[in-house]
Structures are given as C-alpha cells and as structure tokens.
Design an enzyme around this catalytic site. Structure first.
Site, PDB file in Angstrom:
ATOM      1  N   SER A  38      39.866  49.291  61.856  1.00 43.83           N
ATOM      2  CA  SER A  38      40.079  49.659  60.469  1.00 43.83           C
ATOM      3  C   SER A  38      39.954  51.157  60.360  1.00 43.83           C
ATOM      4  CB  SER A  38      39.123  48.904  59.558  1.00 43.83           C
ATOM      5  OG  SER A  38      39.577  48.947  58.233  1.00 43.83           O
ATOM      6  N   CYS A  39      39.115  51.685  59.463  1.00 42.09           N
ATOM      7  CA  CYS A  39      39.255  53.078  59.047  1.00 42.09           C
ATOM      8  C   CYS A  39      38.005  53.912  59.324  1.00 42.09           C
ATOM      9  CB  CYS A  39      39.562  53.144  57.560  1.00 42.09           C
ATOM     10  SG  CYS A  39      40.825  51.982  57.028  1.00 42.09           S
ATOM     11  N   ASP A  40      38.184  55.216  59.173  1.00 44.98           N
ATOM     12  CA  ASP A  40      37.073  56.163  59.251  1.00 44.98           C
ATOM     13  C   ASP A  40      37.143  57.093  58.050  1.00 44.98           C
ATOM     14  OD1 ASP A  40      35.707  56.015  62.159  1.00 44.98           O
ATOM     15  OD2 ASP A  40      37.845  55.585  62.326  1.00 44.98           O
ATOM     16  N   GLU A 125      36.550  51.044  53.453  1.00 48.85           N
ATOM     17  CA  GLU A 125      36.499  50.527  54.824  1.00 48.85           C
ATOM     18  C   GLU A 125      36.230  49.030  54.774  1.00 48.85           C
ATOM     19  OE1 GLU A 125      35.799  52.722  57.782  1.00 48.85           O
ATOM     20  OE2 GLU A 125      36.287  54.468  56.575  1.00 48.85           O
ATOM     21  N   ARG A 272      33.160  54.485  67.252  1.00 47.36           N
ATOM     22  CA  ARG A 272      33.858  55.466  66.425  1.00 47.36           C
ATOM     23  C   ARG A 272      32.880  56.219  65.530  1.00 47.36           C
ATOM     24  NH1 ARG A 272      36.815  51.444  64.357  1.00 47.36           N
ATOM     25  NH2 ARG A 272      36.671  52.379  62.282  1.00 47.36           N
TER      26      ARG A 272
END
Length: 451
Positions: A38-40, A125, A272
């Site tokens: 997914s996202c950061d 997120e 991450r």
C-alpha cells in the site's frame, strides 16, 4: 544522467540511498505471488525542514493497472438537507465545502491524498487490525480523506470531521475495482501550516496523536502507542472487553488493536517504515520538497513500488509555509512511478483552470456504480496517463532515447521547482491568472515532450 530510480533529487540528494532493507516487492506469500502493498506518508516540520514550513508527502500504491486522476473541485455552498453521494453510500452534505485538489483512483468518489484552500493536506494508508473488516458498503478511507478536506479548515478540524463521520457511518466496502473484495481499515496523516496529526482506526474506533515538530512517516501499520492526544470515547472499554488490554497500567493503541499474527504485507510495511524513518533522520534539519520527492522515488527501500501486482500510481508533495502571507504549493504527478514522472505545481487561487488531460472519461453505465458492482471493466486512462505509459514503453525499448526524454522531463520539473521557490521567497510575483493556469500549463508542457 542519473539512473531512473535516483532521478530528480536536489543536488544534495542525488546520492540518496535507502537503508539496507528488503525491497517490498521481494515479500511473497507462499503460492500467492507478490504481496499487495500500500502507501507511505511523510511529514516534516521545523526544526527538521530547511526553512519554516511543514512539508507533506505521499505515495499512493495501488493495483498496477489502476488509473489515478487529478481533480480540482471549487468551493461551494449547499442547501439544508442536501446529500452527497460518496463511493458507496450517501450522507448528509455540509453547508459549505472548501475548494480541494485531489489525487484519486478514477473509479471512486474519495481520494488517496489531496489538499484544500486552507492549506490542509490529508493522505490515507490501509491497515489490518483485530476489529473485523467491514465488507458491507460504508465509507471508504478514501472518502474520509475527501470529506476531511472539504469540511476542515485546519488539520485538527479535518480530524474532527473524519472521526465523527467514521463513528456515525463506519468504514467498509471493497477498495479496488475488481470483483474480489479487497478491504482494509485506515490510518491517516493530516497536516496544515502549524501542525500535523496521525489518525489511526480500527473499525469505528480510533486514536489520534498530535505532531508538533520534527518528522514522521507511516506505512500500513498501527503506530500510536501510549502517546494518545484524542481517542474514541469507548476505545479502552472495547479493548478491555475483548481481552486485548487488562484495563490496568499503560494503554497502547497499537499493542491492543494490532493483529497477533500479522500477514506478510505487514512485515513488508515495517521494512518500509524503517527505510522512510532513516531517510528522514538522515536529512533532518535540511529537508526540502526535493528531499521528499527523492524519498518518494526511492525503490531500494520499497517506498517507490513497481511490482507485478501493485505500483505507485500517483505521488504528491506539498509545501505549507508557516507564514500565512505565503501561498501553499502542492506538487502532483497524476502518473505512475514517481521515479519516471514529473511533479507539477498547483496553487489555490481564484479562477483555477482544471486540466482535462488528467481527468478520466466518465461512463453512463459505470461498472463501479451498478449493482452488482465490478462485473465489467472500462478504460479509465486519461490523456496524460496514455502518453506517459507510451513514454515508459519507449524507455524500456530504447534506453538511449528514454534517457534523453528523462533529461528533458527533469529540466521541466526543475523549472517548476525553481519558479515555486522564487514565489515562496518573494523574488517573483506571478499574476493571479498565471497561477490559475499553472498546473494546466505544466501538464500541457509535459504532454508536448511525449508527442
């Protein structure tokens, strides 16, 4: 010319390398291919920034073929009793909504990230918690991003809007445009000129933490421990009643609500998170918008994703000066893979001209809006996306020509960065019309290089 994955950093950032952690794309579930990522999200504040501003940044990692569009929605007033149709559900409309610029998956109503005309930025997120996932259709986390931006004049006010709507309507429904449901809960990073807030949720329950200085990043996991600034009124009783907390001693939201047995995607998220944290700390005191762009382009730590199933579909960096007399500047790509995309500046002014080249087509019989949903597929590629994808194919097919194109795009981005730097330093004074046309002009210039 630097390699694509190291492209377009500040001169002091071009040697930027991430810590030695496994790339997210290397994490796999046995027999199931690449693990969905997914996202950061990132925020940097004084004293970590190189000048007095809050800098917000986000990569939106989505299913590989999903199109992300850039949408400008002007401020509006609404009649009492008006409703607004979100992705799946209809809710009461606010009396007044702020102007917003959104980077969103083209099939839904909400947004992965965006900003409003008050200098508020929000990104979300996906997370998985002990609370059951809501497959029934409710508000998506991406809907809450847009609702917070449209209704909040500060980061704190946006947070209050989002938590009230979460408690009332819940979160749920598939988060991707495919027949097989993909459901998650959400964490959010909110920022304005003065402060930032981390909001983490588990079903209808939530906890929030204020961030006053330094830097912070989030990556698909609960991270708020005992330093809780605000919370759902029934949060601790819920944890106690489920046996997730004894009811005595220190209460940690992350410890109480995180899964005991986490899926491999959470292991990847931790890697991450470490990579992003170390990069922020390495540049503490000198962080600029270009530093954050370089971090979003980092592939070695998995922050910039380009895997078989998922990739970074869109990216955003926002500069929110502490001085209220200065404008906020938002840089958005509108195309996948920031290591080979152009960050284009957007400034809120009267008469902003929308860029139709980054808007996806609409469909009278849209499979995302018909029940049952997602029984067919449509081509949502907008014009910039099509030309950018053709350019990426050229880079793969003819590396020499691809490198020349990357060099040209690098110059275009640097021109935009320099112009915005001069704007924030007060050395240039563009006319209101120039600022109104700014993002559109940059999109058109980028497209000319792809022709």
């Amino acid at each position: 010319m630097p390699a694509p994955e190291r492209l377009w950093g500040h001169s002091g950032d071009r040697g930027l390398t991430s810590p030695s952690v496994p790339a997210l794309t290397q994490f796999r579930m046995a027999g199931h291919g690449p693990v969905p990522s997914s996202c950061d999200c990132f925020v940097a504040m004084p004293p970590h920034t190189a000048f007095p501003a809050v800098i917000f940044a986000k990569n939106a990692d989505r299913p590989r073929d999903e199109v992300q569009e850039i949408v400008y929605v002007p401020a509006a007033t609404h009649r009492p009793g008006d409703k607004v149709q979100c992705t799946y559900v209809q809710i009461e409309q606010a009396e007044r909504t702020h102007a917003v610029v959104l980077s969103r998956p083209a099939w839904l109503w909400g947004a992965e990230m965006g900003a409003n005309d008050c200098g508020v930025c929000v990104g979300n997120e996906g997370v998985w918690t002990r609370e059951p996932l809501g497959e029934a259709e409710a508000l998506l986390g991406m809907d809450l991003v847009r609702l917070g931006l449209e209704r909040g004049s500060s980061a704190r006010e946006a947070l209050e809007v989002m938590t009230a709507l979460l408690e009332r309507h819940g979160q749920g429904g598939s988060c991707k445009e495919q027949p097989e449901p993909f459901v998650y809960h959400n964490t959010f990073l909110l920022a304005d000129r003065n402060e930032a807030w981390l909001l983490e949720t588990a079903g209808r329950y939530w906890a929030a933490q204020r961030i006053r200085e330094g830097s912070r990043n989030i990556s698909n996991q609960l991270s708020i421990g005992s330093e809780i600034t605000a919370e759902h009124p029934g949060l601790r009783e819920r944890a106690r009643s489920q046996g997730w907390w004894s009811g005595h001693g220190e209460f940690s939201f992350a410890r109480a609500f995180s899964l005991e047995k986490e899926p491999p995607r959470m292991e990847a998220a931790r890697a991450r998170l470490r990579a992003g944290t170390e990069l922020l700390q390495r540049h503490a005191g000198h962080i600029t918008e270009e530093t954050l762009m370089s971090i979003l382009r980092d592939k070695a730590g998995g922050i910039c994703v380009d895997s078989a199933g998922f990739r970074t579909a869109g990216s955003m960096v926002s500069v929110l000066p502490r001085d209220p007399a200065l404008p906020c500047v938002h840089f958005l790509t509108g195309t996948p893979d920031p290591s080979r995309s152009v960050f284009k500046p957007f400034v809120f002014v009267a008469g902003v001209r929308a860029a139709p080249q980054v808007r996806s087509p609409s469909f009278p019989q849209d499979p995302a809006r018909q029940i049952p949903r997602f029984r067919s597929s449509v081509d949502r590629r907008h014009e910039l996306y099509r030309r950018h994808q053709a350019a990426l194919e050229l880079m793969e097919r003819d590396p020499e020509r691809g490198q020349r194109l990357l060099g040209t795009l690098q110059e275009l981005e640097q021109q935009g960065l320099q112009g915005m730097r001069e704007l924030l330093q007060g050395t240039v004074s563009p006319s209101p019309q120039e600022l109104a046309d700014l993002f559109l002009d940059c999109v058109e210039a980028e497209m000319k290089f792809y022709t």
